[in-house]
Scaffold this motif. Structure first.
Motif, PDB file in Angstrom:
ATOM      1  N   LEU A   1       0.884  -1.327   0.002  1.00 39.69           N
ATOM      2  CA  LEU A   1      -0.170  -0.164  -0.109  1.00 39.69           C
ATOM      3  C   LEU A   1       0.878   1.154  -0.110  1.00 39.69           C
ATOM      4  CD1 LEU A   1      -1.955  -2.289   1.337  1.00 39.69           C
ATOM      5  CD2 LEU A   1      -3.388  -0.126   2.181  1.00 39.69           C
ATOM      6  N   VAL A   2       1.823   1.231   0.824  1.00 40.78           N
ATOM      7  CA  VAL A   2       2.893   2.393   0.891  1.00 40.78           C
ATOM      8  C   VAL A   2       3.677   2.331  -0.568  1.00 40.78           C
ATOM      9  CG1 VAL A   2       4.806   3.230   2.142  1.00 40.78           C
ATOM     10  CG2 VAL A   2       3.101   2.180   3.352  1.00 40.78           C
ATOM     11  N   VAL A   3       4.238   1.529  -0.944  1.00 41.35           N
ATOM     12  CA  VAL A   3       4.904   1.288  -2.267  1.00 41.35           C
ATOM     13  C   VAL A   3       3.855   2.095  -3.420  1.00 41.35           C
ATOM     14  CG1 VAL A   3       5.940  -0.392  -4.076  1.00 41.35           C
ATOM     15  CG2 VAL A   3       6.235  -0.689  -1.630  1.00 41.35           C
ATOM     16  N   ALA A   4       2.639   1.501  -3.502  1.00 36.50           N
ATOM     17  CA  ALA A   4       1.671   1.985  -4.394  1.00 36.50           C
ATOM     18  C   ALA A   4       1.198   3.448  -4.206  1.00 36.50           C
ATOM     19  CB  ALA A   4       0.465   1.202  -4.623  1.00 36.50           C
ATOM     20  N   LEU A   5       1.826   4.006  -3.106  1.00 33.60           N
ATOM     21  CA  LEU A   5       1.414   5.442  -2.890  1.00 33.60           C
ATOM     22  C   LEU A   5       1.516   6.396  -3.716  1.00 33.60           C
ATOM     23  CD1 LEU A   5      -0.337   7.112  -0.812  1.00 33.60           C
ATOM     24  CD2 LEU A   5       1.569   7.065   0.629  1.00 33.60           C
ATOM     25  N   PRO A   6       2.650   6.597  -4.362  1.00 34.88           N
ATOM     26  CA  PRO A   6       3.032   7.818  -5.501  1.00 34.88           C
ATOM     27  C   PRO A   6       2.097   7.798  -6.636  1.00 34.88           C
ATOM     28  CG  PRO A   6       5.106   6.971  -4.314  1.00 34.88           C
ATOM     29  CD  PRO A   6       3.945   6.029  -3.889  1.00 34.88           C
ATOM     30  N   PRO A   7       1.910   6.692  -7.170  1.00 29.52           N
ATOM     31  CA  PRO A   7       1.042   6.496  -8.265  1.00 29.52           C
ATOM     32  C   PRO A   7      -0.298   6.715  -8.197  1.00 29.52           C
ATOM     33  CG  PRO A   7       2.076   4.097  -8.235  1.00 29.52           C
ATOM     34  CD  PRO A   7       2.938   5.150  -7.128  1.00 29.52           C
ATOM     35  N   THR A   8      -0.698   6.064  -6.737  1.00 32.65           N
ATOM     36  CA  THR A   8      -1.914   6.468  -6.381  1.00 32.65           C
ATOM     37  C   THR A   8      -2.258   7.901  -6.374  1.00 32.65           C
ATOM     38  OG1 THR A   8      -2.175   4.310  -5.332  1.00 32.65           O
ATOM     39  CG2 THR A   8      -3.633   5.904  -4.480  1.00 32.65           C
TER      40      THR A   8
ATOM     41  N   LEU B   1      -9.180   7.109   1.913  1.00 38.90           N
ATOM     42  CA  LEU B   1     -10.197   6.257   2.650  1.00 38.90           C
ATOM     43  C   LEU B   1     -10.889   5.371   1.408  1.00 38.90           C
ATOM     44  CD1 LEU B   1     -11.496   5.391   5.305  1.00 38.90           C
ATOM     45  CD2 LEU B   1     -13.269   7.112   4.818  1.00 38.90           C
ATOM     46  N   ALA B   2     -11.446   5.861   0.441  1.00 33.78           N
ATOM     47  CA  ALA B   2     -11.859   5.001  -0.547  1.00 33.78           C
ATOM     48  C   ALA B   2     -10.993   3.990  -1.227  1.00 33.78           C
ATOM     49  CB  ALA B   2     -12.301   5.804  -1.725  1.00 33.78           C
ATOM     50  N   ASP B   3      -9.710   4.385  -1.474  1.00 36.46           N
ATOM     51  CA  ASP B   3      -8.708   3.510  -2.103  1.00 36.46           C
ATOM     52  C   ASP B   3      -8.409   2.466  -0.778  1.00 36.46           C
ATOM     53  OD1 ASP B   3      -8.534   4.148  -4.631  1.00 36.46           O
ATOM     54  OD2 ASP B   3      -7.142   5.800  -4.320  1.00 36.46           O
ATOM     55  N   LEU B   4      -8.163   2.736   0.315  1.00 34.88           N
ATOM     56  CA  LEU B   4      -7.819   2.054   1.340  1.00 34.88           C
ATOM     57  C   LEU B   4      -8.967   1.053   1.646  1.00 34.88           C
ATOM     58  CD1 LEU B   4      -5.809   1.343   3.564  1.00 34.88           C
ATOM     59  CD2 LEU B   4      -6.817   2.664   5.139  1.00 34.88           C
ATOM     60  N   THR B   5     -10.033   1.340   1.549  1.00 38.73           N
ATOM     61  CA  THR B   5     -11.137   0.557   1.742  1.00 38.73           C
ATOM     62  C   THR B   5     -11.089  -0.368   0.399  1.00 38.73           C
ATOM     63  OG1 THR B   5     -12.495   2.351   2.847  1.00 38.73           O
ATOM     64  CG2 THR B   5     -13.706   0.434   1.947  1.00 38.73           C
TER      65      THR B   5
ATOM     66  N   SER C   1     -16.907   1.306  -2.699  1.00 38.89           N
ATOM     67  CA  SER C   1     -16.221   1.809  -1.761  1.00 38.89           C
ATOM     68  C   SER C   1     -16.142   3.564  -2.122  1.00 38.89           C
ATOM     69  CB  SER C   1     -14.627   1.403  -1.400  1.00 38.89           C
ATOM     70  OG  SER C   1     -14.736   0.126  -1.269  1.00 38.89           O
ATOM     71  N   TYR C   2     -15.730   3.777  -3.003  1.00 39.93           N
ATOM     72  CA  TYR C   2     -15.930   5.112  -3.821  1.00 39.93           C
ATOM     73  C   TYR C   2     -17.118   5.824  -3.436  1.00 39.93           C
ATOM     74  CZ  TYR C   2     -11.232   6.150  -5.367  1.00 39.93           C
ATOM     75  OH  TYR C   2      -9.785   6.295  -5.349  1.00 39.93           O
ATOM     76  N   ALA C   3     -18.440   5.254  -3.926  1.00 38.87           N
ATOM     77  CA  ALA C   3     -19.566   5.738  -3.660  1.00 38.87           C
ATOM     78  C   ALA C   3     -19.998   5.801  -2.295  1.00 38.87           C
ATOM     79  CB  ALA C   3     -20.528   4.523  -4.197  1.00 38.87           C
ATOM     80  N   ALA C   4     -19.650   4.844  -1.329  1.00 39.14           N
ATOM     81  CA  ALA C   4     -19.800   5.046  -0.013  1.00 39.14           C
ATOM     82  C   ALA C   4     -19.093   6.235   0.742  1.00 39.14           C
ATOM     83  CB  ALA C   4     -19.489   3.664   0.749  1.00 39.14           C
ATOM     84  N   VAL C   5     -17.909   6.312   0.370  1.00 37.69           N
ATOM     85  CA  VAL C   5     -16.960   7.277   1.035  1.00 37.69           C
ATOM     86  C   VAL C   5     -17.496   8.660   0.624  1.00 37.69           C
ATOM     87  CG1 VAL C   5     -14.629   8.305   1.133  1.00 37.69           C
ATOM     88  CG2 VAL C   5     -14.945   6.124   1.463  1.00 37.69           C
TER      89      VAL C   5
END
Length: 196
Positions: free
Chosen positions: A42-49, A79-83, A183-187
């Motif tokens: 999740l941390v490794v993917a953070l820059p492109p995210t 929050l949406a991406d983490l969920t 997740s995106y809709a809920a957040v």
């Protein structure tokens, strides 16, 4: 955090699994320690995210959408991406015994974590292109190609990492996509920030 050499090895393993080579699993750490360390993806993917968030906010956000400040906006994206990342794992863990998937959970989690980070980096040039050029018919077509490729590669990753047949892998990826959209809709509804 894994070292750069370890991350490169995990990315290579994920790429091999996506290419249909089951020996890619041997490049992943599927020990108990490797299971927990795989969440460093999740941390490794953070820059492109983060790049994808910047692209959405700069290019795709509807002009009528109200802004609640940068912290709220990017917090909602996070929050949406983490969920969307963690909830499918929890769903699979809940139904693993029922589906006969218990012994496959560790390779599933490790492979999808590192595979997800790998795909985030592989497709990051698309978001950079959108950020630089804006939307067009060409980028819309590329977006469709990216979405299809992501789904196909994820199906192959899961099938080869877990030894699961293609229909089951398709069902799992379908669930993951549905949960991501949900997740995106809920957040978005929860915090009042349009992010999808």
């Amino acid at each position: 955090m894994p070292s750069l050499a370890e991350i490169a090895r995990y990315f290579t393993g994920a790429a091999r699994l996506m290419a249909g080579r089951r020996d890619g699993l041997s490049l992943l750490d599927i020990s108990a320690d490797g299971f927990w360390r795989s969440f460093a993806a999740l941390v490794v993917a953070l820059p492109p995210t983060v790049l994808s968030w910047l692209e959405y906010e700069s290019v795709e956000r509807p002009p009528f959408a109200g802004h609640l400040g940068r912290f709220s906006t990017y917090g909602a994206h996070a929050l949406a991406d983490l969920t969307a990342w963690l909830l499918p794992i929890l769903i699979m863990a809940s139904f693993a015994r029922l589906l006969g998937f218990s012994r496959k959970m560790v390779p599933f989690v490790v492979a999808t974590n590192w595979g997800g980070a790998f795909l985030a980096w592989v497709f990051s040039p698309f978001f950079l292109l959108l950020l630089l050029t804006g939307p067009s018919d060409l980028t819309a077509l590329l977006g469709l190609v990216v979405a299809i490729a992501s789904i196909v590669l994820s199906v192959r990753l899961i099938a080869n990492a877990t030894g699961t047949d293609i229909p089951m892998s398709v069902a799992i990826v379908t669930m993951m996509v549905f949960v991501s959209l949900l997740s995106y809709a809920a957040v978005s509804d929860l915090v009042g920030v349009p992010i999808a």
